[in-house]
Design an enzyme around this catalytic site. Structure first.
Site, PDB file in Angstrom:
ATOM      1  N   ARG A   1       2.636   3.729  -2.559  1.00 20.05           N
ATOM      2  CA  ARG A   1       3.543   3.131  -1.574  1.00 20.05           C
ATOM      3  C   ARG A   1       2.783   3.016  -0.257  1.00 20.05           C
ATOM      4  O   ARG A   1       2.042   3.935   0.134  1.00 20.05           O
ATOM      5  CB  ARG A   1       4.781   4.006  -1.372  1.00 20.05           C
ATOM      6  CG  ARG A   1       5.817   3.866  -2.470  1.00 20.05           C
ATOM      7  CD  ARG A   1       6.491   2.486  -2.479  1.00 20.05           C
ATOM      8  NE  ARG A   1       7.484   2.342  -3.519  1.00 20.05           N
ATOM      9  CZ  ARG A   1       7.250   1.867  -4.750  1.00 20.05           C
ATOM     10  NH1 ARG A   1       6.024   1.485  -5.100  1.00 20.05           N
ATOM     11  NH2 ARG A   1       8.226   1.751  -5.625  1.00 20.05           N
TER      12      ARG A   1
ATOM     13  N   GLU B   1       5.269  -4.500   4.120  1.00 22.64           N
ATOM     14  CA  GLU B   1       4.987  -5.660   3.252  1.00 22.64           C
ATOM     15  C   GLU B   1       5.866  -6.850   3.626  1.00 22.64           C
ATOM     16  O   GLU B   1       7.048  -6.659   3.912  1.00 22.64           O
ATOM     17  CB  GLU B   1       5.234  -5.265   1.784  1.00 22.64           C
ATOM     18  CG  GLU B   1       4.219  -4.243   1.320  1.00 22.64           C
ATOM     19  CD  GLU B   1       4.498  -3.678  -0.073  1.00 22.64           C
ATOM     20  OE1 GLU B   1       5.308  -4.253  -0.813  1.00 22.64           O
ATOM     21  OE2 GLU B   1       3.890  -2.658  -0.392  1.00 22.64           O
TER      22      GLU B   1
ATOM     23  N   HIS C   1       1.195  -6.145  -3.789  1.00 22.46           N
ATOM     24  CA  HIS C   1       2.076  -5.305  -4.622  1.00 22.46           C
ATOM     25  C   HIS C   1       2.229  -5.883  -6.039  1.00 22.46           C
ATOM     26  O   HIS C   1       3.337  -6.147  -6.505  1.00 22.46           O
ATOM     27  CB  HIS C   1       3.452  -5.142  -3.949  1.00 22.46           C
ATOM     28  CG  HIS C   1       4.120  -3.846  -4.325  1.00 22.46           C
ATOM     29  ND1 HIS C   1       4.893  -3.123  -3.461  1.00 22.46           N
ATOM     30  CD2 HIS C   1       4.133  -3.139  -5.488  1.00 22.46           C
ATOM     31  CE1 HIS C   1       5.356  -2.028  -4.063  1.00 22.46           C
ATOM     32  NE2 HIS C   1       4.899  -2.024  -5.299  1.00 22.46           N
TER      33      HIS C   1
HETATM   34  C1  DGY Z   1       7.030   0.511  -8.893  1.00 22.81           C
HETATM   35  O1  DGY Z   1       7.392   0.375 -10.055  1.00 22.81           O
HETATM   36  O2  DGY Z   1       7.412   1.433  -8.181  1.00 22.81           O
HETATM   37  C2  DGY Z   1       6.049  -0.492  -8.364  1.00 22.81           C
HETATM   38  O3  DGY Z   1       5.768  -0.292  -7.056  1.00 22.81           O
HETATM   39  C3  DGY Z   1       6.493  -1.888  -8.661  1.00 22.81           C
HETATM   40  O4  DGY Z   1       6.281  -2.073  -9.989  1.00 22.81           O
END
Ligand code: DGY
Length: 320
Positions: A238, A267, A285
């Site tokens: 993240r 983002e 992402h």
């Molecule tokens: C998640 O699954 O948490 C990713 O960031 C997106 O697939």
């Protein structure tokens, strides 16, 4: 008839699974996250909602949905968009999509590791200009074999990244809040009791922790300063786990050799100055963006909704 909102179009059979189950299914049609006002209006009267990680599920969302709401199923393994306290106060089920995206995210982590250590993006830009031929010192990078991979966070994805690193001939060290001796023996990885010890040794640091109060800005200026100046930072977890302003400065000052990010603090925006640096590779992402993973994520989220609406336990529940 139970009503289910899928807040954005998803690949695979997720929507069909819900339709075949006989629910009234509405699917968000835009190619972007649903605006908050529209989301709050569309959730009214829903029994279940298949959410995206941009959809904040909190008291406001739950109140807007009303008393029919029983389950929120995230199309992601991370669920930092869920305010778990509010969800649990209302006795709602909350689910995520673990396992089905592990391989995709781990593979993308290595795509980023290769891209930054072998300067693939920089080389591609130069090659497109058609002015650079072979040169003994042109675009030198770093080999992975024999180097140390530091995995911050040994969950499913961190564990798979560690395994791939081992296959690449890397020494693997990891930090996690919990030591995993079984994994250490199976993979041949060494535990570091504090992140700092990992940062001082690793040639590639790969971040795989969830976003929590305790992990926000885990990689701050001080910790970036502990890394070797020849080392690379990779983040597919993240964005807010890395202090992007501090990273920008560290890359400008060559405190570390480079970075590769799939996730950003805000983002789709990058911290000012980051976009013009050549010692960073960024992707928007997409770590789980394979047909296989995204289809399976949609199907798992749909099955979680079905289970709860049938009065059964969800397949992959999440808790606070
Ligand atoms: C998640 O699954 O948490 C990713 O960031 C997106 O697939």
């Amino acid at each position: 008839m139970a009503k289910v909102l899928v807040t954005r179009k998803i690949p695979g059979n997720g929507v069909k699974i819900l339709q075949d189950a006989g629910y009234e299914v509405e699917v968000g049609q835009q190619d972007s996250p649903m605006e908050r006002a529209e989301l709050l209006q569309k959730v009214v009267g829903c029994d279940g909602v298949l959410t995206q990680l941009q959809d904040k599920v909190d008291e406001e969302f739950i109140k807007a949905a009303g008393s029919n709401l029983k389950v929120v199923a995230n199309f992601a393994v991370g669920f930092d968009n869920f305010k778990m306290e509010d969800i649990q106060n209302h006795n709602l089920a909350a689910t995520n999509t673990p396992d089905v995206l592990t391989e995709a995210v781990a593979e993308h982590t290595f795509a980023l590791i290769f891209a930054i250590t072998r300067r693939v993006v920089e080389a591609d830009i130069i090659a497109h200009k058609q002015s650079q031929a072979f040169g003994p010192e042109v675009l030198l990078g770093m080999e992975l074999k024999g180097k140390t991979l530091g995995v911050l966070g040994l969950g499913r994805i961190g564990g798979r990244v560690a395994e791939i690193g081992k296959c690449m001939g890397m020494n693997v060290i990891y930090y996690d809040v919990k030591q995993n001796s079984e994994f250490e023996q199976k993979v041949g990885a060494a535990f570091k009791a504090v992140p700092e010890d990992l940062l001082k040794e690793a040639d590639v640091v790969s971040v795989h922790v969830p976003l929590l109060d305790s992990t926000k800005h885990l990689m701050n200026a001080e910790r970036l300063g502990m890394m070797k100046n020849t080392a690379y930072l990779v983040n597919t977890s993240r964005g807010p786990v890395v202090d992007e302003a501090a990273l920008t400065q560290a890359l400008k000052d060559h405190v570390i050799a480079g970075a590769a990010l799939d996730v950003f603090e805000n983002e789709p925006k990058l911290a000012p100055g980051l976009e013009s640096l050549m010692n960073i590779v960024v992707t928007p992402h997409i770590a789980s963006a394979t047909i296989e993973a995204r289809s399976a994520m949609g199907e798992l989220a749909a099955k979680n909704i079905m289970a709860v609406l049938n009065g059964e336990p969800p397949l992959t529940p999440v808790h606070k």
